[in-house]
Design a protein around this motif. Structure first.
Motif, PDB file in Angstrom:
ATOM      1  N   UNK A 151       0.694  -1.232  -0.086  1.00 14.04           N
ATOM      2  CA  UNK A 151       0.057  -0.114   0.046  1.00 14.04           C
ATOM      3  C   UNK A 151       0.885   1.245  -0.058  1.00 14.04           C
ATOM      4  N   UNK A 152       2.120   1.123   0.851  1.00 18.13           N
ATOM      5  CA  UNK A 152       2.806   2.493   0.925  1.00 18.13           C
ATOM      6  C   UNK A 152       3.490   2.751  -0.318  1.00 18.13           C
ATOM      7  N   UNK A 153       3.791   1.586  -1.239  1.00 21.73           N
ATOM      8  CA  UNK A 153       4.464   1.730  -2.693  1.00 21.73           C
ATOM      9  C   UNK A 153       3.355   2.238  -3.692  1.00 21.73           C
ATOM     10  N   UNK A 154       2.216   1.641  -3.389  1.00 22.65           N
ATOM     11  CA  UNK A 154       1.166   1.884  -4.659  1.00 22.65           C
ATOM     12  C   UNK A 154       0.632   3.522  -4.325  1.00 22.65           C
ATOM     13  N   UNK A 155       0.490   4.008  -3.233  1.00 18.84           N
ATOM     14  CA  UNK A 155      -0.149   5.228  -2.855  1.00 18.84           C
ATOM     15  C   UNK A 155      -1.815   4.893  -2.751  1.00 18.84           C
ATOM     16  N   UNK A 156      -2.217   5.962  -1.820  1.00 26.38           N
ATOM     17  CA  UNK A 156      -3.693   5.677  -1.458  1.00 26.38           C
ATOM     18  C   UNK A 156      -4.696   5.438  -2.493  1.00 26.38           C
ATOM     19  N   UNK A 157      -4.489   6.220  -3.565  1.00 20.52           N
ATOM     20  CA  UNK A 157      -5.759   6.473  -4.657  1.00 20.52           C
ATOM     21  C   UNK A 157      -5.431   5.047  -5.607  1.00 20.52           C
ATOM     22  N   UNK A 158      -4.355   5.038  -5.911  1.00 23.83           N
ATOM     23  CA  UNK A 158      -4.189   3.699  -6.777  1.00 23.83           C
ATOM     24  C   UNK A 158      -4.507   2.288  -5.935  1.00 23.83           C
ATOM     25  N   UNK A 159      -4.033   2.341  -4.832  1.00 26.25           N
ATOM     26  CA  UNK A 159      -4.372   0.942  -3.877  1.00 26.25           C
ATOM     27  C   UNK A 159      -5.946   0.977  -3.784  1.00 26.25           C
ATOM     28  N   UNK A 160      -6.360   2.059  -3.601  1.00 24.58           N
ATOM     29  CA  UNK A 160      -8.047   1.735  -3.234  1.00 24.58           C
ATOM     30  C   UNK A 160      -8.792   1.507  -4.762  1.00 24.58           C
ATOM     31  N   UNK A 161      -8.500   1.999  -5.634  1.00 25.07           N
ATOM     32  CA  UNK A 161      -8.709   1.758  -7.216  1.00 25.07           C
ATOM     33  C   UNK A 161      -8.552   0.153  -7.513  1.00 25.07           C
ATOM     34  N   UNK A 162      -7.369  -0.464  -6.953  1.00 28.49           N
ATOM     35  CA  UNK A 162      -7.160  -1.631  -7.320  1.00 28.49           C
ATOM     36  C   UNK A 162      -7.372  -2.863  -6.264  1.00 28.49           C
ATOM     37  N   UNK A 163      -8.492  -2.378  -5.244  1.00 28.67           N
ATOM     38  CA  UNK A 163      -9.038  -2.929  -4.249  1.00 28.67           C
ATOM     39  C   UNK A 163      -7.949  -3.624  -3.296  1.00 28.67           C
ATOM     40  N   UNK A 164      -6.670  -3.336  -3.333  1.00 28.88           N
ATOM     41  CA  UNK A 164      -5.668  -3.836  -2.251  1.00 28.88           C
ATOM     42  C   UNK A 164      -5.575  -5.102  -2.497  1.00 28.88           C
ATOM     43  N   UNK A 165      -5.582  -5.814  -3.802  1.00 26.23           N
ATOM     44  CA  UNK A 165      -5.580  -7.019  -3.900  1.00 26.23           C
ATOM     45  C   UNK A 165      -5.816  -8.198  -2.834  1.00 26.23           C
ATOM     46  N   UNK A 166      -7.300  -7.608  -2.562  1.00 28.24           N
ATOM     47  CA  UNK A 166      -7.947  -8.526  -1.471  1.00 28.24           C
ATOM     48  C   UNK A 166      -8.562  -9.524  -2.339  1.00 28.24           C
TER      49      UNK A 166
END
Length: 287
Positions: A151-166
């Motif tokens: 999450x730290x590498x991806x950034x908040x916006x991109x991480x949320x868009x990609x659903x965190x790999x959940x």
């Protein structure tokens, strides 16, 4: 094999295990079944090797989540499938990392890197409850930290868009579909773990070079190919929990129970199948 007389025994030993043709296998008399691990072993808590093994499980699960989730998110943000490694690449990332990490940590902790594997081996009395609980805690902590770094590498916006790999049960599949996929997928994995690490098999086929991490990693690869379209493939409660905690959205928790109940049922079935059918240990103990 011709002319070899069969020992007439009661129960499961009426027909003894035969040596594969062309092997320098040991006989049943040459092999002694190791005693089951004690349920509680408080003395472990005073041993550095106990904590060293837990740290190894933490680091291995951390690295596993880091590589695996980054791969999942890299595929998710690709504009076309041709621009990324695709589903096969995700499967290779998961399977390849398990192969590498089991190879690196097998001599320290056994290279579980998965609460379901730990649970299955505990049911088979390969490790104590003390060690099993410690391993599962360290695996989950490692998974959370690994997902956090992603999450730290991806950034908040991109991480949320990609659903965190959940992990989720994907659209078009039911809860039952997801649960069944997780049960069968974990059964394949844990069954492979038992077979690849079977001490008797290594003793019997000692002339055959068997690298245990290879079939285990390959099993993970194949299960991912089959079940990514259904659940994204959990078969590892720590992987699913770590991604869900860092992503922390309602729909990430809706299906979370599937990624615990399914793998634990699959692991239990694999443990029972291996001990009862493949090895017939309970019957041999009474013979």
């Amino acid at each position: 094999m011709e002319g070899k007389e069969e020992d007439v025994k009661l129960g499961a030993n009426k027909f003894p295990e035969r040596q594969p043709i062309g092997t320098a296998a040991q006989t049943d008399k040459d092999y002694k079944e190791p005693p089951p691990a004690p349920l509680f072993e408080p003395g472990e808590l005073q041993s550095w090797s106990f904590y060293r093994a837990g740290i190894a499980e933490f680091v291995a699960t951390f690295l596993f989540l880091y590589i695996a989730i980054l791969t999942v998110m890299g595929v998710s943000q690709g504009k076309t499938k041709c621009a990324t490694v695709g589903v096969q690449g995700i499967a290779w990332a998961f399977g390849g990392m398990i192969f590498a990490l089991v190879y690196c940590t097998a001599g320290i902790s056994g290279g579980h890197i998965n609460p379901a594997v730990t649970f299955g081996l505990f049911l088979a009395r390969k490790l104590s409850l003390t060690r099993a609980v410690f391993y599962i805690i360290m695996q989950c902590l490692g998974a959370i930290c690994g997902a956090g770094v992603v999450k730290g590498l991806q950034g908040e916006a991109r991480y949320e868009l990609l659903k965190g790999g959940a992990n989720f049960v994907n659209h078009g599949y039911t809860t039952g579909d997801g649960l069944g996929a997780e049960i069968i997928g974990t059964f394949v994995l844990v069954y492979t773990v038992f077979s690849a690490t079977d001490a008797k098999r290594h003793a019997r086929d000692s002339h055959v070079p068997i690298l245990a991490p290879l079939p285990i990693g390959f099993a993970v690869f194949l299960v991912h190919l089959a079940t990514i379209p259904i659940t994204g493939t959990g078969i590892n409660p720590a992987r699913s929990l770590g991604a869900a905690i860092i992503y922390n959205r309602g729909h990430a928790w809706d299906d979370q129970w599937i990624f615990w109940v399914g793998p634990f049922i699959g692991a239990a079935l694999a443990a029972v199948y291996h001990q009862l059918i493949i090895r017939a240990i309970p019957f041999k103990a009474r013979a």
